[in-house]
Scaffold this motif. Structure first.
Motif, PDB file in Angstrom:
ATOM      1  N   VAL A  60       0.927  -1.276   0.005  1.00 33.22           N
ATOM      2  CA  VAL A  60      -0.134  -0.125   0.070  1.00 33.22           C
ATOM      3  C   VAL A  60       0.873   1.232  -0.270  1.00 33.22           C
ATOM      4  N   PRO A  61       0.713   2.258  -0.846  1.00 28.66           N
ATOM      5  CA  PRO A  61       1.599   3.369  -1.076  1.00 28.66           C
ATOM      6  C   PRO A  61       1.478   4.130   0.372  1.00 28.66           C
ATOM      7  N   ASP A  62       2.578   4.755   0.564  1.00 29.77           N
ATOM      8  CA  ASP A  62       2.674   5.727   1.892  1.00 29.77           C
ATOM      9  C   ASP A  62       2.062   7.160   1.417  1.00 29.77           C
ATOM     10  N   TYR A  63       0.391   6.731   1.458  1.00 29.55           N
ATOM     11  CA  TYR A  63      -0.285   8.197   0.992  1.00 29.55           C
ATOM     12  C   TYR A  63       0.022   9.220   2.123  1.00 29.55           C
ATOM     13  N   PRO A  64       0.176   9.053   3.405  1.00 31.30           N
ATOM     14  CA  PRO A  64       0.322  10.161   4.323  1.00 31.30           C
ATOM     15  C   PRO A  64       1.514  11.047   4.065  1.00 31.30           C
ATOM     16  N   ASN A  65       2.733  10.273   3.483  1.00 33.51           N
ATOM     17  CA  ASN A  65       3.943  11.040   3.393  1.00 33.51           C
ATOM     18  C   ASN A  65       3.984  11.266   1.861  1.00 33.51           C
ATOM     19  N   MET A  66       3.153  11.214   0.838  1.00 29.78           N
ATOM     20  CA  MET A  66       3.302  11.422  -0.477  1.00 29.78           C
ATOM     21  C   MET A  66       2.854  12.978  -0.283  1.00 29.78           C
ATOM     22  N   HIS A  67       3.563  13.912  -1.083  1.00 25.65           N
ATOM     23  CA  HIS A  67       3.061  15.224  -1.397  1.00 25.65           C
ATOM     24  C   HIS A  67       1.804  15.054  -2.250  1.00 25.65           C
ATOM     25  N   PRO A  68       0.854  15.941  -1.766  1.00 33.02           N
ATOM     26  CA  PRO A  68      -0.552  15.974  -2.557  1.00 33.02           C
ATOM     27  C   PRO A  68      -0.559  16.334  -3.883  1.00 33.02           C
ATOM     28  N   LEU A  69       0.495  16.887  -4.586  1.00 30.72           N
ATOM     29  CA  LEU A  69       0.744  17.047  -5.902  1.00 30.72           C
ATOM     30  C   LEU A  69       1.226  15.768  -6.758  1.00 30.72           C
ATOM     31  N   ALA A  92     -10.974  14.026   8.298  1.00 29.83           N
ATOM     32  CA  ALA A  92      -9.929  14.512   7.445  1.00 29.83           C
ATOM     33  C   ALA A  92      -9.190  15.481   7.932  1.00 29.83           C
ATOM     34  N   GLN A  93      -8.062  15.954   7.434  1.00 30.62           N
ATOM     35  CA  GLN A  93      -7.346  17.060   7.852  1.00 30.62           C
ATOM     36  C   GLN A  93      -6.951  18.176   6.591  1.00 30.62           C
ATOM     37  N   GLN A  94      -6.980  19.503   6.947  1.00 35.05           N
ATOM     38  CA  GLN A  94      -6.780  20.370   5.730  1.00 35.05           C
ATOM     39  C   GLN A  94      -5.243  20.426   5.637  1.00 35.05           C
ATOM     40  N   MET A 108      -6.938  21.585  -0.263  1.00 36.87           N
ATOM     41  CA  MET A 108      -6.410  20.187  -0.211  1.00 36.87           C
ATOM     42  C   MET A 108      -6.776  19.722   1.181  1.00 36.87           C
ATOM     43  N   LEU A 109      -7.153  18.460   1.516  1.00 36.16           N
ATOM     44  CA  LEU A 109      -7.106  17.673   2.502  1.00 36.16           C
ATOM     45  C   LEU A 109      -6.550  16.424   2.578  1.00 36.16           C
ATOM     46  N   ARG A 110      -6.345  15.825   3.537  1.00 37.75           N
ATOM     47  CA  ARG A 110      -6.205  14.531   3.653  1.00 37.75           C
ATOM     48  C   ARG A 110      -7.231  13.510   4.148  1.00 37.75           C
ATOM     49  N   ASP A 111      -7.782  12.475   3.525  1.00 40.45           N
ATOM     50  CA  ASP A 111      -8.620  11.794   4.204  1.00 40.45           C
ATOM     51  C   ASP A 111      -8.337  11.004   5.363  1.00 40.45           C
ATOM     52  N   PRO A 112      -8.895  10.224   6.068  1.00 45.30           N
ATOM     53  CA  PRO A 112      -8.496   9.468   7.384  1.00 45.30           C
ATOM     54  C   PRO A 112      -7.244   8.575   7.195  1.00 45.30           C
ATOM     55  N   TRP A 113      -7.096   8.295   5.918  1.00 46.64           N
ATOM     56  CA  TRP A 113      -6.081   7.038   5.767  1.00 46.64           C
ATOM     57  C   TRP A 113      -4.852   7.893   5.043  1.00 46.64           C
ATOM     58  N   GLY A 114      -4.956   9.428   4.868  1.00 45.32           N
ATOM     59  CA  GLY A 114      -3.747  10.017   4.388  1.00 45.32           C
ATOM     60  C   GLY A 114      -3.852  10.344   2.951  1.00 45.32           C
ATOM     61  N   LEU A 115      -4.851   9.793   1.941  1.00 40.61           N
ATOM     62  CA  LEU A 115      -4.964  10.372   0.679  1.00 40.61           C
ATOM     63  C   LEU A 115      -5.354  11.404   0.604  1.00 40.61           C
ATOM     64  N   ALA A 116      -4.720  12.260  -0.332  1.00 35.93           N
ATOM     65  CA  ALA A 116      -5.033  13.787  -0.488  1.00 35.93           C
ATOM     66  C   ALA A 116      -6.245  13.872  -1.296  1.00 35.93           C
TER      67      ALA A 116
END
Length: 129
Positions: A60-69, A92-94, A108-116
């Motif tokens: 599973v990719p490390d979505y929380p640490n991937m830049h949203p772009l 979610a987190q802004q 831009m937000l991150r869902d609870p799993w870190g996906l932008a």
């Protein structure tokens, strides 16, 4: 050709599908009773699907640490501020906010799993010729 779906390998597909349906207004088009817990989700346009699953054949990719772009799921929002507040109350987190010269607002937000997730209110629609 046209798009059919975009697939994401995620840690908790069942929980993520439920959150996306409850908070983003998506619907489950098909849920497969397989080990990967595959869910195909559609929005109200019914044109393209988002497939989420957990397939151990790859990480599973490390979505929380991937830049949203690098990767984000963009959603049309009539009121990105209100939607952002509502989604933050749901876990979610802004991350960022961008106001473009054409009048567009991108939150831009991150869902609870870190996906932008990008909430888009465009000054001029992108999908019109």
């Amino acid at each position: 050709m046209r798009f059919e779906h975009l697939a994401l390998n995620v840690a908790e597909p069942k929980a993520m599908a439920a959150w996306y349906c409850q908070h983003l207004g998506l619907r489950v088009r098909r849920a497969l009773p397989d080990q990967a817990q595959t869910h195909f989700l559609v929005d109200d346009s019914d044109q393209m699907m988002l497939e989420i699953y957990c397939n151990p054949a790859d990480q599973v990719p490390d979505y929380p640490n991937m830049h949203p772009l690098l990767l984000h799921l963009a959603l049309v929002s009539v009121d990105p501020y209100a939607d952002s507040k509502r989604l933050q109350q749901a876990g979610a987190q802004q991350v960022d906010e961008v106001n473009l010269a054409d009048g567009s607002l991108l939150v831009m937000l991150r869902d609870p799993w870190g996906l932008a997730l990008q909430l888009c209110r465009r000054g001029a629609a992108l999908n019109q010729a």
